[in-house]
Write a protein that holds these residues in place. Structure first.
Motif, PDB file in Angstrom:
ATOM      1  N   ARG A  66      22.742  34.074  38.027  1.00  0.00           N
ATOM      2  CA  ARG A  66      22.769  33.783  39.461  1.00  0.00           C
ATOM      3  C   ARG A  66      24.151  33.570  40.074  1.00  0.00           C
ATOM      4  NH1 ARG A  66      23.443  32.952  44.155  1.00  0.00           N
ATOM      5  NH2 ARG A  66      22.061  31.871  45.579  1.00  0.00           N
ATOM      6  N   THR A  67      25.025  32.790  39.467  1.00  0.00           N
ATOM      7  CA  THR A  67      26.262  32.411  40.151  1.00  0.00           C
ATOM      8  C   THR A  67      27.427  33.325  39.782  1.00  0.00           C
ATOM      9  OG1 THR A  67      27.082  30.875  38.483  1.00  0.00           O
ATOM     10  CG2 THR A  67      25.512  29.988  40.105  1.00  0.00           C
ATOM     11  N   SER A  68      28.430  33.349  40.639  1.00  0.00           N
ATOM     12  CA  SER A  68      29.606  34.191  40.379  1.00  0.00           C
ATOM     13  C   SER A  68      30.320  33.762  39.103  1.00  0.00           C
ATOM     14  CB  SER A  68      30.570  34.165  41.570  1.00  0.00           C
ATOM     15  OG  SER A  68      30.985  32.855  41.874  1.00  0.00           O
ATOM     16  N   ILE A  69      30.361  32.482  38.831  1.00  0.00           N
ATOM     17  CA  ILE A  69      31.000  31.985  37.599  1.00  0.00           C
ATOM     18  C   ILE A  69      30.221  32.473  36.377  1.00  0.00           C
ATOM     19  CG2 ILE A  69      31.551  29.915  36.247  1.00  0.00           C
ATOM     20  CD1 ILE A  69      32.047  28.495  38.957  1.00  0.00           C
ATOM     21  N   GLU A  70      28.897  32.362  36.428  1.00  0.00           N
ATOM     22  CA  GLU A  70      28.067  32.845  35.315  1.00  0.00           C
ATOM     23  C   GLU A  70      28.203  34.359  35.150  1.00  0.00           C
ATOM     24  OE1 GLU A  70      24.254  29.821  35.239  1.00  0.00           O
ATOM     25  OE2 GLU A  70      24.344  31.323  36.837  1.00  0.00           O
ATOM     26  N   GLN A  71      28.235  35.080  36.260  1.00  0.00           N
ATOM     27  CA  GLN A  71      28.381  36.533  36.199  1.00  0.00           C
ATOM     28  C   GLN A  71      29.719  36.901  35.556  1.00  0.00           C
ATOM     29  OE1 GLN A  71      27.605  38.009  40.182  1.00  0.00           O
ATOM     30  NE2 GLN A  71      25.500  37.232  40.133  1.00  0.00           N
ATOM     31  N   PHE A  72      30.766  36.154  35.885  1.00  0.00           N
ATOM     32  CA  PHE A  72      32.084  36.403  35.313  1.00  0.00           C
ATOM     33  C   PHE A  72      32.066  36.246  33.791  1.00  0.00           C
ATOM     34  CE2 PHE A  72      36.568  35.052  34.446  1.00  0.00           C
ATOM     35  CZ  PHE A  72      37.192  36.217  34.862  1.00  0.00           C
ATOM     36  N   THR A  73      31.279  35.295  33.292  1.00  0.00           N
ATOM     37  CA  THR A  73      31.222  35.075  31.846  1.00  0.00           C
ATOM     38  C   THR A  73      30.400  36.149  31.126  1.00  0.00           C
ATOM     39  OG1 THR A  73      29.247  33.662  31.870  1.00  0.00           O
ATOM     40  CG2 THR A  73      31.394  32.568  32.154  1.00  0.00           C
ATOM     41  N   GLN A  74      29.606  36.916  31.883  1.00  0.00           N
ATOM     42  CA  GLN A  74      28.711  37.906  31.270  1.00  0.00           C
ATOM     43  C   GLN A  74      29.289  39.312  31.196  1.00  0.00           C
ATOM     44  OE1 GLN A  74      25.341  37.185  30.142  1.00  0.00           O
ATOM     45  NE2 GLN A  74      26.291  35.176  30.203  1.00  0.00           N
ATOM     46  N   VAL A  75      30.427  39.539  31.833  1.00  0.00           N
ATOM     47  CA  VAL A  75      30.962  40.898  31.909  1.00  0.00           C
ATOM     48  C   VAL A  75      32.038  41.151  30.867  1.00  0.00           C
ATOM     49  CG1 VAL A  75      30.479  41.145  34.368  1.00  0.00           C
ATOM     50  CG2 VAL A  75      32.713  40.288  33.636  1.00  0.00           C
ATOM     51  N   GLU A  76      32.229  42.426  30.581  1.00  0.00           N
ATOM     52  CA  GLU A  76      33.370  42.879  29.790  1.00  0.00           C
ATOM     53  C   GLU A  76      34.506  43.074  30.790  1.00  0.00           C
ATOM     54  OE1 GLU A  76      34.858  47.054  27.858  1.00  0.00           O
ATOM     55  OE2 GLU A  76      32.697  46.635  27.894  1.00  0.00           O
ATOM     56  N   ARG A  77      35.610  42.366  30.620  1.00  0.00           N
ATOM     57  CA  ARG A  77      36.730  42.460  31.563  1.00  0.00           C
ATOM     58  C   ARG A  77      37.376  43.834  31.466  1.00  0.00           C
ATOM     59  NH1 ARG A  77      37.143  36.997  30.976  1.00  0.00           N
ATOM     60  NH2 ARG A  77      35.182  36.248  31.730  1.00  0.00           N
ATOM     61  N   ILE A  78      37.716  44.367  32.610  1.00  0.00           N
ATOM     62  CA  ILE A  78      38.344  45.684  32.664  1.00  0.00           C
ATOM     63  C   ILE A  78      39.508  45.657  33.647  1.00  0.00           C
ATOM     64  CG2 ILE A  78      36.338  47.038  31.957  1.00  0.00           C
ATOM     65  CD1 ILE A  78      35.768  47.548  34.902  1.00  0.00           C
ATOM     66  N   ALA A  79      40.458  46.548  33.427  1.00  0.00           N
ATOM     67  CA  ALA A  79      41.611  46.668  34.317  1.00  0.00           C
ATOM     68  C   ALA A  79      41.163  47.229  35.663  1.00  0.00           C
ATOM     69  CB  ALA A  79      42.653  47.586  33.692  1.00  0.00           C
ATOM     70  N   THR A  80      41.864  46.848  36.695  1.00  0.00           N
ATOM     71  CA  THR A  80      41.552  47.338  38.037  1.00  0.00           C
ATOM     72  C   THR A  80      41.563  48.862  38.074  1.00  0.00           C
ATOM     73  OG1 THR A  80      42.527  45.328  38.943  1.00  0.00           O
ATOM     74  CG2 THR A  80      42.218  47.162  40.466  1.00  0.00           C
ATOM     75  N   SER A  81      42.482  49.464  37.359  1.00  0.00           N
ATOM     76  CA  SER A  81      42.585  50.924  37.342  1.00  0.00           C
ATOM     77  C   SER A  81      41.376  51.593  36.688  1.00  0.00           C
ATOM     78  CB  SER A  81      43.860  51.353  36.618  1.00  0.00           C
ATOM     79  OG  SER A  81      43.824  50.916  35.273  1.00  0.00           O
ATOM     80  N   TYR A 132      43.605  36.952  46.348  1.00  0.00           N
ATOM     81  CA  TYR A 132      42.623  36.143  45.620  1.00  0.00           C
ATOM     82  C   TYR A 132      41.927  36.874  44.469  1.00  0.00           C
ATOM     83  CZ  TYR A 132      43.304  32.958  49.498  1.00  0.00           C
ATOM     84  OH  TYR A 132      43.858  32.115  50.416  1.00  0.00           O
ATOM     85  N   TYR A 133      42.253  38.141  44.277  1.00  0.00           N
ATOM     86  CA  TYR A 133      41.601  38.941  43.235  1.00  0.00           C
ATOM     87  C   TYR A 133      41.827  38.333  41.848  1.00  0.00           C
ATOM     88  CZ  TYR A 133      40.240  43.102  40.596  1.00  0.00           C
ATOM     89  OH  TYR A 133      39.638  43.978  39.738  1.00  0.00           O
ATOM     90  N   ALA A 134      40.743  38.164  41.105  1.00  0.00           N
ATOM     91  CA  ALA A 134      40.813  37.558  39.767  1.00  0.00           C
ATOM     92  C   ALA A 134      40.510  38.568  38.660  1.00  0.00           C
ATOM     93  CB  ALA A 134      39.851  36.377  39.672  1.00  0.00           C
ATOM     94  N   GLY A 135      39.982  39.734  39.007  1.00  0.00           N
ATOM     95  CA  GLY A 135      39.714  40.749  38.000  1.00  0.00           C
ATOM     96  C   GLY A 135      38.380  41.428  38.159  1.00  0.00           C
ATOM     97  N   GLY A 136      38.221  42.477  37.379  1.00  0.00           N
ATOM     98  CA  GLY A 136      36.990  43.240  37.393  1.00  0.00           C
ATOM     99  C   GLY A 136      36.245  43.110  36.086  1.00  0.00           C
TER     100      GLY A 136
END
Length: 142
Positions: A66-81, A132-136
């Motif tokens: 549900r939350t943006s913080i939880e969603q952030f913990t569930q993703v594989e981080r990727i470069a903006t490019s 404010y961008y923190a990543g994708g």
């Protein structure tokens, strides 16, 4: 506030997008302009993470947390490019932690539930979003 020209441009881009992903861009068109409401999860008002959650459920048939913080913990981080359509983009707005999320579309554009404008398409290149961008991140199931 979004100008009439910006809204017209957004709807032209939505029409173009429908040629490539009708379910995603139809979803955006249906929700476009829905007002922001903290904790909201319906057409009367929706917050950013409820919007991404609803989008993932309706477009990708993928339930996400549900939350943006939880969603952030569930993703594989990727470069903006490396961002591609459907990836999540995260922001730390006046905070040291994730406080906002949207869904990447193309060419730096993303859709999100904005506090000031409701559901809208914005550009990662705009000074505000760049600051404010923190990543994708990518959900591995789409």
């Amino acid at each position: 506030m979004e100008t009439a020209e910006q809204k017209s441009t957004a709807f032209k881009k939505i029409s173009e997008g429908k040629k490539h992903n009708i379910s995603l861009y139809s979803f955006i068109e249906d929700w476009y302009g829905t007002p922001y409401r903290f904790g909201g999860d319906n057409r009367f008002g929706i917050d950013c993470s409820a919007f991404t959650r609803q989008l993932y459920n309706d477009v990708y048939n993928l339930p996400i947390v549900r939350t943006s913080i939880e969603q952030f913990t569930q993703v594989e981080r990727i470069a903006t490019s490396e961002l591609k359509e459907g990836d999540l983009v995260f922001f730390k707005i006046h905070s040291k932690r994730i406080s906002h999320v949207g869904v990447y579309l193309y060419d730096g554009k993303f859709v999100h539930a904005s506090v000031s404008q409701g559901v809208v398409i914005s550009d990662l290149g705009d000074a505000y979003w760049t600051r404010y961008y923190a990543g994708g991140g990518r959900m591995n199931h789409i």
